[in-house]
Scaffold this active site. Structure first.
Site, PDB file in Angstrom:
ATOM      1  CG  HIS A  17      65.168-122.967 -81.063  1.00 24.87           C
ATOM      2  ND1 HIS A  17      63.863-122.520 -81.020  1.00 24.87           N
ATOM      3  CD2 HIS A  17      65.153-124.232 -80.568  1.00 24.87           C
ATOM      4  CE1 HIS A  17      63.096-123.477 -80.536  1.00 24.87           C
ATOM      5  NE2 HIS A  17      63.849-124.524 -80.241  1.00 24.87           N
ATOM      6  CG  HIS A 106      52.754-119.163 -82.334  1.00 27.11           C
ATOM      7  ND1 HIS A 106      53.859-118.403 -82.634  1.00 27.11           N
ATOM      8  CD2 HIS A 106      53.093-119.918 -81.265  1.00 27.11           C
ATOM      9  CE1 HIS A 106      54.825-118.691 -81.782  1.00 27.11           C
ATOM     10  NE2 HIS A 106      54.389-119.611 -80.936  1.00 27.11           N
ATOM     11  CG  ASP A 358      55.310-124.289 -70.453  1.00 27.43           C
ATOM     12  OD1 ASP A 358      55.590-124.783 -69.353  1.00 27.43           O
ATOM     13  OD2 ASP A 358      56.116-123.642 -71.134  1.00 27.43           O
TER      14      ASP A 358
END
Length: 396
Positions: A17, A106, A358
């Site tokens: 970002h 993650h 996704d």
């Protein structure tokens, strides 16, 4: 490390970002005609928001060449390329839950352990946004390889979940023995791959894959898959023994892509079940019609009747097609409730991750696999070219 390659050096920068992401490509040959229009198609194939089975993040991902190119040709100096992040939603990651709890499987936790600080939004450098720089650099390399040597690199989705494009059969339990798979390696094109949303060259199988991905998306869950890649018209002699064998370099490149968990080349793990008498690629005379191939290299005197080796023997190319398969795990960020604990380890909790992600990464991973393969082959080609230039010839 954010740099890949031995002679051709590709460095990527940027987080999920931040204002922009991109790359610097060093030691790219001078005099090569290039433009953003040549680079853009591959970057666009990777971009989010392509279909209902990809992340809804809507980024145009327009690539801009910043340096190293003038008058439409490369200068031999570092080539910088950048893509702006425009559709950021860092607020999706700033709620108390997302700030306090690491996402299961993650990189939130491991990045914090390594650096003592982490990106407040998204996955930072672990995000697939980082791969934009790879794809831009790979498109540059692929253009050179095709233009200068006729090398073709095509990847496609070969499985999603338990749906396989060419599954094992009783008659052909191994892919390298299956005529359908061998024909695919020779004939598959990027145009055929891109005719389906999933990027599987078989429309019927692709429809089943798309349905499976849709089911997981609707359940706020995710699913993994595999991507197969073939590299055609590769000259012999590429690859650097002992620690930079070409299959080792390819494995390094592929396993550096986010969400990858497996790599195999040629017969791969199936080859462990085949006796040597069957697995060995027998040498045959190579029919030579002229002194040189179309890509400017001398034709080898030998070829092989089979290709269980996947085009590489002893870490060096033998002139046959290189083909390999890469396994991608299900994306870690899902909307289903998952048990976890705070970063401090003090409080148990349940995380329902927000953000746009996704449900399956393999359709968008196809150009990333092709791009990393392009970088590997070009690096090996330039290293071999330098060796040939440095060959000593005694004066008579």
């Amino acid at each position: 490390m954010s740099t890949f390659g031995q002679f051709l050096r590709v460095t990527t920068y940027g987080e999920s970002h931040c204002p922009s992401v991109g790359c610097i490509v060093d030691n790219f040959p001078p005099g090569v005609p290039i433009s953003e229009e040549i680079i853009q198609p591959q970057v666009s194939r990777r971009r989010p928001g392509q279909s209902s089975i990809t992340t809804p993040r809507n980024e145009a991902d327009i690539v801009s060449i910043q340096s190293g190119v003038e008058g439409g040709v490369t200068l031999g100096t570092p080539i910088a390329m950048t893509v702006k992040n425009k559709d950021q939603r860092p607020g999706d990651y700033k709620g108390d839950t997302m700030k306090q709890y690491p996402r299961p499987s993650h990189a939130d936790f491991t990045y914090l352990e390594k650096y003592g600080v982490r990106a407040s939004s998204g996955g930072g450098r672990s995000s697939a946004r980082e791969t934009i720089g790879r794809v831009a650099a790979g498109a540059l390399c692929e253009h050179y390889l095709k233009l200068a040597h006729g090398i073709e690199i095509i990847a496609w989705v070969s499985s999603v979940g338990n749906i396989h494009h060419i599954p094992p059969t009783t008659e052909y339990p191994f892919r390298t023995q299956n005529p359908e798979f061998l024909q695919l390696l020779q004939e598959v094109t990027r145009e055929t791959v891109d005719k389906t949303t999933v990027r599987c060259p078989d429309p019927e199988v692709s429809a089943k894959m798309e349905q499976l991905i849709t089911e997981f998306r609707d359940r706020q869950d995710s699913i993994g898959g595999t991507v197969t890649c073939v590299i055609r018209n590769v000259p012999t002699g590429l690859g650097e023994p002992v620690f930079s064998k070409l299959e080792a370099t390819l494995a390094h490149a592929m396993l550096s892509i986010p969400a990858t968990k497996g790599f195999e080349i040629g017969s791969g793990f199936e080859g462990t079940e085949i006796p040597g008498s069957t697995h060995n690629d027998m040498f045959i005379r190579n029919p030579i019609t002229d002194s040189e191939t179309k890509n400017g290299f001398l034709k080898p005197k030998l070829a092989t009747s089979t290709n269980n080796s996947g085009g590489i023997q002893g870490g060096i190319t033998n002139g046959a097609n290189i083909f390999f398969r890469v396994g991608f795990k299900p994306p870690a960020t899902i909307g289903l409730p998952q048990e976890t604990v705070t970063f401090t380890g003090e409080t148990d909790g349940v995380l329902e991750a927000k953000g746009r992600h996704d449900p399956c990464v393999v359709p968008r991973a196809v150009p990333i696999v092709e791009s990393m393969a392009s970088i590997c082959i070009m690096d090996a080609l330039l290293l071999q070219g330098g060796r040939k230039m440095a060959t000593f010839t005694p004066q008579v």
